[in-house]
Write a protein that holds these residues in place. Structure first.
Motif, PDB file in Angstrom:
ATOM      1  N   HIS A  64      45.623  -4.437   7.202  1.00 34.84           N
ATOM      2  CA  HIS A  64      44.862  -3.331   6.621  1.00 34.84           C
ATOM      3  C   HIS A  64      45.798  -2.182   6.246  1.00 34.84           C
ATOM      4  N   ILE A 124      36.045  -2.347  -0.393  1.00 35.83           N
ATOM      5  CA  ILE A 124      36.088  -2.997   0.922  1.00 35.83           C
ATOM      6  C   ILE A 124      34.669  -3.080   1.474  1.00 35.83           C
ATOM      7  N   TYR A 133      40.104   1.622  11.198  1.00 33.86           N
ATOM      8  CA  TYR A 133      40.120   0.407  10.381  1.00 33.86           C
ATOM      9  C   TYR A 133      41.540  -0.057  10.080  1.00 33.86           C
ATOM     10  N   VAL A 134      42.449   0.867   9.820  1.00 32.25           N
ATOM     11  CA  VAL A 134      43.802   0.474   9.433  1.00 32.25           C
ATOM     12  C   VAL A 134      44.508  -0.286  10.546  1.00 32.25           C
ATOM     13  N   GLU A 157      38.798  -9.695  12.306  1.00 31.22           N
ATOM     14  CA  GLU A 157      38.702  -9.473  10.871  1.00 31.22           C
ATOM     15  C   GLU A 157      37.277  -9.761  10.407  1.00 31.22           C
TER      16      GLU A 157
END
Length: 333
Positions: A96, A189, A199-200, A293
């Protein structure tokens, strides 16, 4: 004579007691425009001592730009000597990343001119700054995390006992009851539940939530603190210090973002509520981070079996704006 000595002792103790406690802080940042505003705010606080700045290489800025911007902020605020370093540039797991055009804008100082600086060779890593500062402090250290939690997680993995020396990890991140902001950002996304910083690097967020005392200043709170044109006009009319002027220029460079209604005081609220908890409404919640994921990757969900953390679920925007401006405009004698 004994009475006089006793009275003097009481006077000395009362004077000492009146002095505000100075909180040692390490800032972990991805140096977006809201990070810059938060850092300017903290560097003007007499009750905060910034001991180090760790730049998140997985965040908005790329490493070279982030370190350079950090040194420029030290020049603006006349705070030399704060160690700065960047961390790894890939998440602990997965691939990500923030959108490339967002990163390019952050690398270009978020649209403003900054003082030219000469960046000295790094003598520590970002993880080294975090671990050495926390371990070397006589008081417990507060860690303010304003970007993806990669550096913080690596520090905790390297030294699990570090959590015992941390007063708090104040994280701008997460969306517990509120909707996330990844799927709504227009970058294609499919994820309506995650907040960008989590999220990253969800794996890093999971390490931090399970391994340290954490306060999440989540979207639940920041959604009540939008940056408005009214605030922009307010700071334009009242910016006597270099710090306030730079905040004004950062906001003026993104007028269209302000007018869209999508720009919030994310990181400044996290910084200000670290100093003054009354600016947010805190609840203890058991939180799990979704690391798998998929369309819920990076979700910070209140769930049975989660880890107890403090979550900011609301905020007082008016009180925050006043406190923020008062600090930026405070005359330093």
């Amino acid at each position: 004579m004994k009475k006089a000595t006793a009275a003097l002792g009481v006077l000395v103790l009362s004077l000492v007691g009146c002095r505000p406690a100075v909180v040692p802080v390490v800032i972990d940042t991805d140096m977006g425009s809201d990070d810059m505003m938060a850092i300017l705010y903290l560097l003007r606080r007499p009750d905060v001592s910034v001991k180090g700045i760790a730049v998140s290489g997985t965040g908005l800025v790329r490493c070279d730009a982030g370190v350079r911007i950090a040194y420029s902020l030290l020049v603006v605020t006349e705070n030399p000597g704060v160690p700065i370093a960047c961390g790894r540039q890939t998440p602990l797991a997965g691939t990500h990343a923030f959108p490339t055009d967002w990163r390019d804008f952050a690398d270009a100082n978020s649209g403003v001119a900054l003082p030219d600086v000469t960046v000295p060779p790094a003598t520590q890593t970002a993880v080294g700054i975090i671990t050495s500062t926390v371990q070397g402090s006589s008081d417990k250290v507060t860690l303010l995390a304003l970007g993806p939690l990669t550096n913080v997680a690596e520090a905790l993995q390297a030294q699990p006992s570090l959590s015992e020396r941390l007063a708090n990890v104040q994280v701008m991140g997460g969306a517990v009851d509120a909707a996330g902001n990844v799927g709504s950002s227009g970058v294609g996304i499919a994820n309506d539940v995650a907040e960008w910083n989590i999220y990253v690097d969800p794996a890093a967020a999971d390490v931090v939530v399970r391994g340290a005392p954490v306060t999440l200043v989540a979207l639940d709170a920041t959604q009540h603190a939008p940056i408005t044109r009214t605030f922009l006009n307010r700071i334009e009319a009242d910016r006597p210090t270099p710090e306030a002027d730079l905040v004004y220029r950062l906001l003026a460079a993104q007028e269209s973002f302000i007018d869209s209604g999508g720009y919030f005081f994310w990181d400044p609220l996290a910084a200000a509520s670290m100093v003054d908890k009354s600016l947010v409404t805190l609840q203890s919640r058991d939180v799990k981070v979704t690391t798998q994921e998929g369309t819920e990757s990076g979700r910070t969900q209140a769930a049975a079996g989660g880890t107890a953390v403090q979550v900011a679920v609301g905020s007082n925007a008016a009180a925050f704006e006043t406190a923020f401006l008062e600090t930026l405009n405070r005359r330093i004698e």
